[in-house]
Design an enzyme around this catalytic site. Sequence first.
Site, PDB file in Angstrom:
ATOM      1  N   LYS A 110       1.152  -1.720   0.195  1.00 47.09           N
ATOM      2  CA  LYS A 110      -0.056   0.117   0.082  1.00 47.09           C
ATOM      3  C   LYS A 110       1.253   1.663  -0.137  1.00 47.09           C
ATOM      4  O   LYS A 110       1.875   1.133   0.357  1.00 47.09           O
ATOM      5  CB  LYS A 110      -1.009   0.059   1.632  1.00 47.09           C
ATOM      6  CG  LYS A 110      -1.735   0.605   0.954  1.00 47.09           C
ATOM      7  CD  LYS A 110      -3.244   0.451   0.027  1.00 47.09           C
ATOM      8  CE  LYS A 110      -5.028   1.159   0.001  1.00 47.09           C
ATOM      9  NZ  LYS A 110      -5.254   0.077  -0.172  1.00 47.09           N
TER      10      LYS A 110
HETATM   11  P1  NAD Z   1     -13.127   6.809  -3.811  1.00 40.24           P
HETATM   12  O1  NAD Z   1     -11.741   8.894  -3.362  1.00 40.24           O
HETATM   13  O2  NAD Z   1     -13.371   7.704  -5.532  1.00 40.24           O
HETATM   14  O3  NAD Z   1     -14.222   7.867  -3.030  1.00 40.24           O
HETATM   15  C1  NAD Z   1     -14.178   8.028  -2.038  1.00 40.24           C
HETATM   16  C2  NAD Z   1     -15.885   8.641  -1.305  1.00 40.24           C
HETATM   17  O4  NAD Z   1     -15.553   8.306  -0.073  1.00 40.24           O
HETATM   18  C3  NAD Z   1     -16.309   9.539  -1.666  1.00 40.24           C
HETATM   19  O5  NAD Z   1     -17.481  10.262  -2.734  1.00 40.24           O
HETATM   20  C4  NAD Z   1     -16.039  10.966  -0.965  1.00 40.24           C
HETATM   21  O6  NAD Z   1     -16.795  11.683  -0.382  1.00 40.24           O
HETATM   22  C5  NAD Z   1     -16.434   9.692   0.192  1.00 40.24           C
HETATM   23  N1  NAD Z   1     -16.141   9.939   1.659  1.00 40.24           N
HETATM   24  C6  NAD Z   1     -14.545   9.828   1.901  1.00 40.24           C
HETATM   25  N2  NAD Z   1     -13.913  10.562   3.589  1.00 40.24           N
HETATM   26  C7  NAD Z   1     -15.756  10.372   3.995  1.00 40.24           C
HETATM   27  C8  NAD Z   1     -16.151  10.249   4.834  1.00 40.24           C
HETATM   28  N3  NAD Z   1     -15.752  10.754   6.233  1.00 40.24           N
HETATM   29  N4  NAD Z   1     -17.384  10.209   4.968  1.00 40.24           N
HETATM   30  C9  NAD Z   1     -18.127   9.914   4.256  1.00 40.24           C
HETATM   31  N5  NAD Z   1     -17.764   9.296   2.967  1.00 40.24           N
HETATM   32  C10 NAD Z   1     -16.643   9.742   2.701  1.00 40.24           C
HETATM   33  O7  NAD Z   1     -12.494   6.130  -3.478  1.00 40.24           O
HETATM   34  P2  NAD Z   1     -12.771   4.522  -3.818  1.00 40.24           P
HETATM   35  O8  NAD Z   1     -11.652   4.393  -4.273  1.00 40.24           O
HETATM   36  O9  NAD Z   1     -14.037   4.685  -4.065  1.00 40.24           O
HETATM   37  O10 NAD Z   1     -12.205   4.381  -2.505  1.00 40.24           O
HETATM   38  C11 NAD Z   1     -13.745   4.021  -1.648  1.00 40.24           C
HETATM   39  C12 NAD Z   1     -13.200   2.585  -0.502  1.00 40.24           C
HETATM   40  O11 NAD Z   1     -13.253   1.796  -1.306  1.00 40.24           O
HETATM   41  C13 NAD Z   1     -11.347   2.728   0.282  1.00 40.24           C
HETATM   42  O12 NAD Z   1     -11.649   2.257   1.505  1.00 40.24           O
HETATM   43  C14 NAD Z   1     -10.918   1.805  -0.736  1.00 40.24           C
HETATM   44  O13 NAD Z   1      -9.830   1.267   0.175  1.00 40.24           O
HETATM   45  C15 NAD Z   1     -11.656   0.905  -1.293  1.00 40.24           C
HETATM   46  N6  NAD Z   1     -11.594   0.139  -2.752  1.00 40.24           N
HETATM   47  C16 NAD Z   1     -10.923   0.858  -3.451  1.00 40.24           C
HETATM   48  C17 NAD Z   1     -10.751  -0.192  -4.609  1.00 40.24           C
HETATM   49  C18 NAD Z   1     -10.409   1.123  -5.647  1.00 40.24           C
HETATM   50  O14 NAD Z   1     -10.503   0.085  -6.770  1.00 40.24           O
HETATM   51  N7  NAD Z   1     -10.616   2.391  -6.076  1.00 40.24           N
HETATM   52  C19 NAD Z   1     -10.656  -1.735  -4.590  1.00 40.24           C
HETATM   53  C20 NAD Z   1     -11.013  -2.125  -3.440  1.00 40.24           C
HETATM   54  C21 NAD Z   1     -11.669  -0.858  -1.946  1.00 40.24           C
END
Ligand code: NAD
Length: 420
Positions: A110
């Site tokens: 990470k």
């Molecule tokens: P992103 O940045 O595209 O979106 C994050 C979303 O969460 C946004 O809508 C943001 O406004 C919201 N957010 C941020 N802080 C917040 C809070 N305190 N309370 C409520 N909402 C909040 O990120 P993503 O890529 O969608 O990732 C989201 C989660 O999924 C993370 O935990 C990440 O580790 C996990 N994840 C992502 C991927 C990927 O392929 N992008 C893969 C596996 C896991």
Amino acid sequence: MPDTSEFDSPLFRTTLHQLDTVASRLNLDPNLHERLRYPRRALVVSVPIQMDNGKTEIFIGYSVHHNTALGPTKGGLRYHSDVNLGEVTALAMLMSWKCGLFQLPYGGAKGGIRCNPRSMSSREIERMTRRYTSEIILLIGPDLDIPAPDLGTDEQVMAWVMDTYSMTQGKSVPGVVTGKPILIGGSAGRREATGRGIVYTLFRAARHLGHEVKGKRVVVQGFGNVGAVAARLLWREGCTIVGISDVKGGVYSPRGLDLRQLEAHAAESGSVSGFPDADRVTNAELLELPCDILIPAAIGSQIREDNASRIKASIIAEGANGPTTPEADQILRERGVTVVPDILANGGGVVVSYFEWVQGLQFYFWRESEILSRLQEVMTRAFNRIWAVAQKEGTDLRTAALMEGIRRVAEGFRIRGLYP
Ligand code: NAD
């Protein structure tokens, strides 16, 4: 056991606790267990940036490789104000188990920078990304560590990482990152892969539980890459999306939200909040709304001891990494809530990242339909395997998924032996 205090953080404590519990269930060789409790290497860097106002600001960045027993390392790059060494290390460890469970030839890693990307301009984020990439350059590469998007980063950030790395090599090296734009070597289907994977696992879970997904009421926390895609796909499958939030707050409509209109509203205003014809709710209220399926897809530690008993959903599919604390897990288990754990539910991203890496190494790209059917096959196989382990061991899906992932990584250690 030796001291792990430099990695201490709530999520690291949780992941260690999970590892220790599963290690004793698996009767793991204590020597292998001990090695799994530490990252292989961790780098902390300062990232000085000239901001648009001429001032220099320093950001702290991290790159952690948890384990290389099964191959080069893989994991997301996170830009968020909570990023610290302990969180990045815990997330790298979870990536090890996830890659193990999906039988991918990777160890877990990470990266992250403690920053608030929402308060930075695109030029500032580009300078920060490029400087961070140069600071960690010794730790990344197509056969070393291959970053991908995570919270706060996207395909544009991946393009900047790839370009910076490529400049130091004097040639284009697309295989150094995944989740990059298709035009420069990205894969069809990668952007939607995590959200799509969640939907595939929900279909499997519903089938095993004897439910239909169609017609279910769904609440999604987070409207980014993961949450927005999962919500849109489930809406198309005939679910009623009753609640959605982002960092600014949430919206609730028991009659269901029109996802197309909501997307247009969010694109225009920068947030789902304020969407007409829906009630405003806070992120805390959102989690407790009446619904059948809850998808936490934002940040960690959202479902805790203090709210777990008020969650109404009967199925939780964890899009985010680490959204449920161990105390909450226990409460949900006792209440009979089915939790599809993060390392299983959100694995679609790393699976299609693997496809992207393979395509890039071969300079041969597959059709989207081929990628989607392979993703579905991998997710379905993994889900069925974990479901069977859970039944056989009389345990919940999280424990079963961790058992599968940890067993495989430990086996890699055992076969390779201990150098020197
Ligand atoms: P992103 O940045 O595209 O979106 C994050 C979303 O969460 C946004 O809508 C943001 O406004 C919201 N957010 C941020 N802080 C917040 C809070 N305190 N309370 C409520 N909402 C909040 O990120 P993503 O890529 O969608 O990732 C989201 C989660 O999924 C993370 O935990 C990440 O580790 C996990 N994840 C992502 C991927 C990927 O392929 N992008 C893969 C596996 C896991």
